[in-house]
Scaffold this motif. Structure first.
Motif: not given
Length: 284
Positions: A162-168, A232-239
């Protein structure tokens, strides 16, 4: 208490008409049939047979009991068949732990199909760092999670990647791009899963491969909470399967988690557990 074995004798008499024929069908002597019927009359507390010379026929009470015998004997036959299935490992109960998106996409559809063939699956919602100890302690039979480091106590079957995508955040300069280089997020505040969660390992390894360590401002194992912190301003990698459609941005160098069905070594050969694993593989 009426002995169901004697009900079988009564049913044979009703079917074959004579004590001799009933005995032949049951591999009993005529005297043994007569003895069993006499005891059954005593158990029932009513006259079940009328006798005249060598002729024997059922009374109204006997006919009523013979009708009920059909249902009783059918249930006993079903019970024997279920026990045989259980002994052969083709029926019973299996306990599975999996993380939420795997339950939605793979485990729940497999459970529905297995239920139709008499296999009962009990599911626990648990992240991998919780499900692996449950597996090793014998609380569950199968853990659906990422494969741990080499462990001779664990056998694994691949399910899917399962790929992770950047979420902004909506106002992030890179939001809306078709693809981004992860290095462009090196200075952003990050939200990541908590320590021990296999998803955190994927995130940290992807960032390390891009040449930086993320600036971790928040931790959460709940992807809904992560999305709120991203807003609220963070970034993440989420499945990808945990995201609303179209929400994430693909990475130029992909990051992914590889999901497996884990069992204790040797248990994967149990026929019932092997059947459940095959169902999970088919859904995956």
């Amino acid at each position: 208490m009426i002995d169901p074995r004697r009900l079988r004798v009564l049913r044979a008499l009703a079917d074959h008409g004579t004590v001799t024929a009933a005995g032949r069908a049951l591999h009993l002597t005529p005297s043994a049939v007569s003895q069993q019927l006499a005891v059954l009359e005593s158990e029932a507390g009513q006259e079940l047979l009328r006798r005249k010379g060598r002729r024997v026929w059922l009374t109204a009470a006997g006919e009523l009991l013979a009708e009920h015998a059909d249902a009783v004997l059918a249930e006993l036959d079903r019970a024997e068949a279920r026990l045989a299935e259980l002994a052969a490992g083709r029926a019973g109960r299996v306990r599975v732990a999996a993380f939420a998106t795997a339950i939605t996409r793979v485990v729940a559809p497999a459970v529905a199909n297995l239920r139709r063939v008499g296999i009962e699956v009990h599911v626990n919602d648990a992240e991998g760092h919780h499900s692996l100890p449950m597996l090793l302690d014998g609380e569950i039979d199968i853990a659906v999670t990422m494969r741990p480091e080499e462990n001779p106590r664990v056998a694994s079957t691949p399910l899917y990647s399962e790929p992770f995508d950047a979420v902004l955040s909506p106002d992030h300069p890179l939001e809306g791009h078709a693809e981004i280089d992860l290095r462009e997020l090196a200075r952003d505040p990050w939200v990541v899963p908590s320590a021990g969660n296999p998803c955190q390992d994927v995130v940290l390894q992807a960032c390390q491969g891009a040449g930086f360590r993320p600036r971790i401002h928040h931790t959460s194992d709940d992807f809904t909470a992560q999305l709120a912190l991203i807003a609220a301003g963070a970034v993440a990698l989420i499945p990808r399967t945990a995201l609303p459609e179209g929400r994430g941005v693909e990475l130029a160098i992909p990051a992914a988690r590889h999901v497996f069905a884990l069992t204790r070594t040797g248990r994967q050969e149990h026929p019932l557990i092997a059947t459940v694993i095959r169902a999970l593989v088919q859904e995956a």
